[in-house]
Design an enzyme around this catalytic site. Structure first.
Site, PDB file in Angstrom:
ATOM      1  N   VAL A  11      -2.201   6.276  -4.179  1.00 35.23           N
ATOM      2  CA  VAL A  11      -1.992   6.282  -5.622  1.00 35.23           C
ATOM      3  C   VAL A  11      -3.300   6.031  -6.372  1.00 35.23           C
ATOM      4  O   VAL A  11      -3.686   6.799  -7.255  1.00 35.23           O
ATOM      5  CB  VAL A  11      -0.912   5.236  -5.994  1.00 35.23           C
ATOM      6  CG1 VAL A  11      -0.879   4.985  -7.491  1.00 35.23           C
ATOM      7  CG2 VAL A  11       0.442   5.710  -5.504  1.00 35.23           C
ATOM      8  N   ASP A  29     -11.311  -2.048  -4.029  1.00 34.08           N
ATOM      9  CA  ASP A  29     -10.423  -2.144  -2.865  1.00 34.08           C
ATOM     10  C   ASP A  29     -10.935  -3.262  -1.960  1.00 34.08           C
ATOM     11  O   ASP A  29     -12.148  -3.468  -1.836  1.00 34.08           O
ATOM     12  CB  ASP A  29     -10.382  -0.811  -2.100  1.00 34.08           C
ATOM     13  CG  ASP A  29      -9.130  -0.682  -1.226  1.00 34.08           C
ATOM     14  OD1 ASP A  29      -8.256   0.139  -1.582  1.00 34.08           O
ATOM     15  OD2 ASP A  29      -9.031  -1.405  -0.217  1.00 34.08           O
ATOM     16  N   THR A  83       3.364  -2.324  -2.192  1.00 33.21           N
ATOM     17  CA  THR A  83       4.520  -3.205  -2.421  1.00 33.21           C
ATOM     18  C   THR A  83       5.486  -2.981  -1.248  1.00 33.21           C
ATOM     19  O   THR A  83       6.487  -2.287  -1.393  1.00 33.21           O
ATOM     20  CB  THR A  83       5.209  -2.894  -3.768  1.00 33.21           C
ATOM     21  OG1 THR A  83       5.303  -1.466  -3.923  1.00 33.21           O
ATOM     22  CG2 THR A  83       4.457  -3.475  -4.926  1.00 33.21           C
ATOM     23  N   CYS A 257       7.720   5.049   0.412  1.00 35.62           N
ATOM     24  CA  CYS A 257       8.629   4.910  -0.736  1.00 35.62           C
ATOM     25  C   CYS A 257      10.118   4.863  -0.397  1.00 35.62           C
ATOM     26  O   CYS A 257      10.777   3.873  -0.680  1.00 35.62           O
ATOM     27  CB  CYS A 257       8.361   6.038  -1.721  1.00 35.62           C
ATOM     28  SG  CYS A 257       6.694   5.983  -2.382  1.00 35.62           S
ATOM     29  N   ARG A 325       3.268   5.810   7.872  1.00 34.69           N
ATOM     30  CA  ARG A 325       3.964   4.601   7.439  1.00 34.69           C
ATOM     31  C   ARG A 325       5.480   4.788   7.514  1.00 34.69           C
ATOM     32  O   ARG A 325       6.007   5.774   7.003  1.00 34.69           O
ATOM     33  CB  ARG A 325       3.549   4.230   6.011  1.00 34.69           C
ATOM     34  CG  ARG A 325       2.127   3.677   5.971  1.00 34.69           C
ATOM     35  CD  ARG A 325       1.677   3.337   4.575  1.00 34.69           C
ATOM     36  NE  ARG A 325       1.594   4.513   3.728  1.00 34.69           N
ATOM     37  CZ  ARG A 325       1.240   4.477   2.455  1.00 34.69           C
ATOM     38  NH1 ARG A 325       0.967   3.341   1.888  1.00 34.69           N
ATOM     39  NH2 ARG A 325       1.173   5.583   1.753  1.00 34.69           N
TER      40      ARG A 325
HETATM   41  N1  LIG Z   1       2.029   6.901  -1.513  1.00 34.63           N
HETATM   42  C1  LIG Z   1       2.884   7.422  -2.354  1.00 34.63           C
HETATM   43  O1  LIG Z   1       3.286   8.553  -2.200  1.00 34.63           O
HETATM   44  C2  LIG Z   1       3.390   6.634  -3.553  1.00 34.63           C
HETATM   45  C3  LIG Z   1       4.048   7.319  -4.565  1.00 34.63           C
HETATM   46  C4  LIG Z   1       4.499   6.627  -5.665  1.00 34.63           C
HETATM   47  C5  LIG Z   1       4.315   5.251  -5.744  1.00 34.63           C
HETATM   48  N2  LIG Z   1       3.696   4.592  -4.729  1.00 34.63           N
HETATM   49  C6  LIG Z   1       3.503   3.137  -4.891  1.00 34.63           C
HETATM   50  O2  LIG Z   1       2.145   2.889  -5.230  1.00 34.63           O
HETATM   51  C7  LIG Z   1       1.712   1.648  -4.668  1.00 34.63           C
HETATM   52  C8  LIG Z   1       0.488   1.879  -3.803  1.00 34.63           C
HETATM   53  O3  LIG Z   1       0.846   2.715  -2.728  1.00 34.63           O
HETATM   54  P1  LIG Z   1      -0.221   3.567  -1.923  1.00 34.63           P
HETATM   55  O4  LIG Z   1       0.569   4.591  -1.190  1.00 34.63           O
HETATM   56  O5  LIG Z   1      -1.321   3.999  -2.800  1.00 34.63           O
HETATM   57  O6  LIG Z   1      -0.746   2.461  -0.906  1.00 34.63           O
HETATM   58  P2  LIG Z   1      -1.994   2.595   0.108  1.00 34.63           P
HETATM   59  O7  LIG Z   1      -1.682   1.709   1.246  1.00 34.63           O
HETATM   60  O8  LIG Z   1      -2.302   4.023   0.370  1.00 34.63           O
HETATM   61  O9  LIG Z   1      -3.221   2.011  -0.709  1.00 34.63           O
HETATM   62  C9  LIG Z   1      -3.271   0.705  -1.137  1.00 34.63           C
HETATM   63  C10 LIG Z   1      -4.721   0.278  -1.161  1.00 34.63           C
HETATM   64  O10 LIG Z   1      -4.762  -0.993  -1.773  1.00 34.63           O
HETATM   65  C11 LIG Z   1      -5.724  -1.785  -1.089  1.00 34.63           C
HETATM   66  N3  LIG Z   1      -5.418  -3.171  -1.400  1.00 34.63           N
HETATM   67  C12 LIG Z   1      -4.470  -3.979  -0.877  1.00 34.63           C
HETATM   68  N4  LIG Z   1      -4.483  -5.165  -1.498  1.00 34.63           N
HETATM   69  C13 LIG Z   1      -5.466  -5.112  -2.422  1.00 34.63           C
HETATM   70  C14 LIG Z   1      -5.948  -6.024  -3.369  1.00 34.63           C
HETATM   71  N5  LIG Z   1      -5.409  -7.227  -3.509  1.00 34.63           N
HETATM   72  N6  LIG Z   1      -6.980  -5.647  -4.141  1.00 34.63           N
HETATM   73  C15 LIG Z   1      -7.518  -4.417  -4.024  1.00 34.63           C
HETATM   74  N7  LIG Z   1      -7.105  -3.505  -3.142  1.00 34.63           N
HETATM   75  C16 LIG Z   1      -6.070  -3.854  -2.355  1.00 34.63           C
HETATM   76  C17 LIG Z   1      -5.599  -1.397   0.357  1.00 34.63           C
HETATM   77  O11 LIG Z   1      -6.758  -1.698   1.074  1.00 34.63           O
HETATM   78  C18 LIG Z   1      -5.338   0.108   0.225  1.00 34.63           C
HETATM   79  O12 LIG Z   1      -6.544   0.858   0.295  1.00 34.63           O
HETATM   80  C19 LIG Z   1       2.910   1.097  -3.916  1.00 34.63           C
HETATM   81  O13 LIG Z   1       3.618   0.242  -4.753  1.00 34.63           O
HETATM   82  C20 LIG Z   1       3.741   2.338  -3.636  1.00 34.63           C
HETATM   83  O14 LIG Z   1       5.113   2.041  -3.492  1.00 34.63           O
HETATM   84  C21 LIG Z   1       3.209   5.262  -3.646  1.00 34.63           C
END
Ligand SMILES: NC(=O)c1ccc[n+]([C@@H]2O[C@H](COP(=O)([O-])OP(=O)(O)OC[C@H]3O[C@@H](n4cnc5c(N)ncnc54)[C@H](O)[C@@H]3O)[C@@H](O)[C@H]2O)c1
Length: 401
Positions: A11, A29, A83, A257, A325
């Site tokens: 995201v 990050d 999350t 998700c 995942r």
């Molecule tokens: N992946 C999807 O398709 C998608 C779609 C819609 C919503 N979401 C939501 O978006 C959110 C993020 O998901 P994602 O898929 O991008 O996750 P991800 O695991 O791909 O990326 C998360 C990133 O955050 C970093 N991180 C963790 N804790 C941190 C902190 N305290 N400070 C800074 N960086 C930190 C991690 O190192 C990682 O690089 C989640 O809530 C998810 O449910 C994801």
């Protein structure tokens, strides 16, 4: 305008890539490997081209960092951290808390904080705002908003620009500034009356999919018991021009998700004394699908898989991405191993997973197709084992649901 994006995963990096055309973006990050690669112009996310990243870096419009102090002086901060669920399948807001701490401790002047991480209604109002205030050493009042992310990684037809985006702030000013921020790179903005509506809508969208996937997975089992072809039946039902939406059966649901978000809705529902029976049941049906598949494969192979070499084809949670995942392949492999099968897997898109590498697509007694990437040839799958069971409905000539 300086925009900090906390979390540079699917995201956060996707938003960063689009926003950097119009703003100066800092991608914060906690993972130093991610940051190092990003600063070398190497993207780890499908849909964000490394060439675009390199361009933004050379234009000085994007920089990644592990240093929290780099986000001070940001006009806008976007939260895009995981999350997940805890081990006992409860909402885990620890990453959000950590992001709030980073913001509270490092941002001194008034900033717009937008949450894009998926969570239950009330997260911005009752959790993020108080948490940032708790960690802040100033009396500064920030603006708070939510704009839930709908990105579907690897998808070509819908992206940040043409996917309608919900948004709402805690105050009219927060709402207006959020609209202004996204309007540069999103064509369809949909304002709702409160952050809670946006948060609830996001969870309901994914719950709708989870429940319908469970329903079609159960229907696949019913169809098989009745000797009716499930795919032909679904195509037949889908000729109805209204009141029906086609979902297809699978080995279960994967990704960050669909297996996770509905549990956030169930948790907050139960906290408020409201029922969540559909959500809990759908989760069970989807999780049990892997066991059902292994049982079918075993029955077709004389009732035992003991000592048989079984190749699981495709371990990513969906086609054409490397994301593993919550992949259904994990449970399929676990059930196969419980049956005494000698399991390896083939997935050149994923490459390495859990300390194992992708095995050659050949020479197995049994192949079970969990995910069919476009790059994997159907004929090669059919030739990879004496018996092939396809859970995707894409490998013609194989046994299947
Ligand atoms: N992946 C999807 O398709 C998608 C779609 C819609 C919503 N979401 C939501 O978006 C959110 C993020 O998901 P994602 O898929 O991008 O996750 P991800 O695991 O791909 O990326 C998360 C990133 O955050 C970093 N991180 C963790 N804790 C941190 C902190 N305290 N400070 C800074 N960086 C930190 C991690 O190192 C990682 O690089 C989640 O809530 C998810 O449910 C994801």
């Amino acid at each position: 305008m300086k925009v900090a994006i906390i979390g540079q995963g699917y995201v956060g990096l996707t938003i960063a890539a689009f926003a950097a055309e119009f703003y100066h973006v800092i991608g914060f990050d906690t993972n130093p490997d991610v940051v190092e690669n990003l600063n070398q112009g190497i993207s780890h996310i499908e849909g964000v081209e490394s060439s675009l990243l390199s361009k933004r870096i050379s234009e000085r419009r994007y920089v990644a960092t592990t240093s929290a102090s780099d986000i001070s002086n940001s006009d806008i901060v976007v939260i895009a951290v995981p999350t997940p669920l805890t081990k006992d399948r409860k909402p885990d807001l620890s990453f959000i808390e950590s992001a709030c701490r980073t913001i509270g401790e490092n941002i001194q002047s008034s900033t717009l904080v937008i949450n894009e991480s998926t969570s239950f209604p009330g997260t911005v109002r009752n959790y993020i705002k108080p948490m940032i205030e708790k960690y802040s050493n100033t009396q500064t009042q920030h603006l708070y908003a939510i704009s839930p992310e709908r990105v579907d990684p690897g998808r070509g037809d819908f992206n940040q620009r043409n996917t309608p985006r919900l948004y709402s702030g805690l105050t009219p000013e927060a709402t207006a500034r959020t609209r202004e921020f996204y309007s540069k790179f999103c064509d369809h903005l949909v304002e709702v009356s409160s952050p809670e509506v946006a948060e609830a809508a996001k969870l309901f969208e994914n719950t709708f999919r989870q429940v319908n996937i469970a329903l079609v997975n159960e229907f696949a089992q019913i169809s098989n018991a009745l000797g009716v072809n499930v795919y032909e039946t679904l195509n037949a039902a889908n000729t109805k021009p209204y009141g029906f939406m086609k979902f297809t059966p699978s080995a279960g649901v994967g990704g960050h998700c669909i297996p996770v978000d509905p549990t956030y809705l169930a948790a907050i529902a139960e906290e408020h004394g409201a029922p969540s029976s559909f959500i809990r049941l759908a989760n069970e049906v989807n999780l049990e699908m892997s066991e059902y598949i292994v049982r079918r494969v075993s029955e077709d192979n004389g009732g035992s898989l003991k000592g048989k070499s079984v190749l699981v084809v495709g371990v990513a949670y969906k086609p054409n991405v490397a994301d593993v995942r919550e992949t259904a392949a994990e449970l399929v492999i676990q059930h196969l191993r419980n049956q005494g099968a000698v399991v390896s897997w083939h997935d050149d898109v994923v490459g390495n997973w859990k300390g194992e590498s992708s095995a050659p697509l050949q020479g197995a007694d049994v192949a079970v197709v969990v995910t069919k990437h476009d790059s994997v040839d159907e004929k090669r799958i059919l030739a990879s084992a004496t018996y092939v069971f396809d859970t995707t409905g894409k490998v013609k000539g194989a046994k299947g649901l």
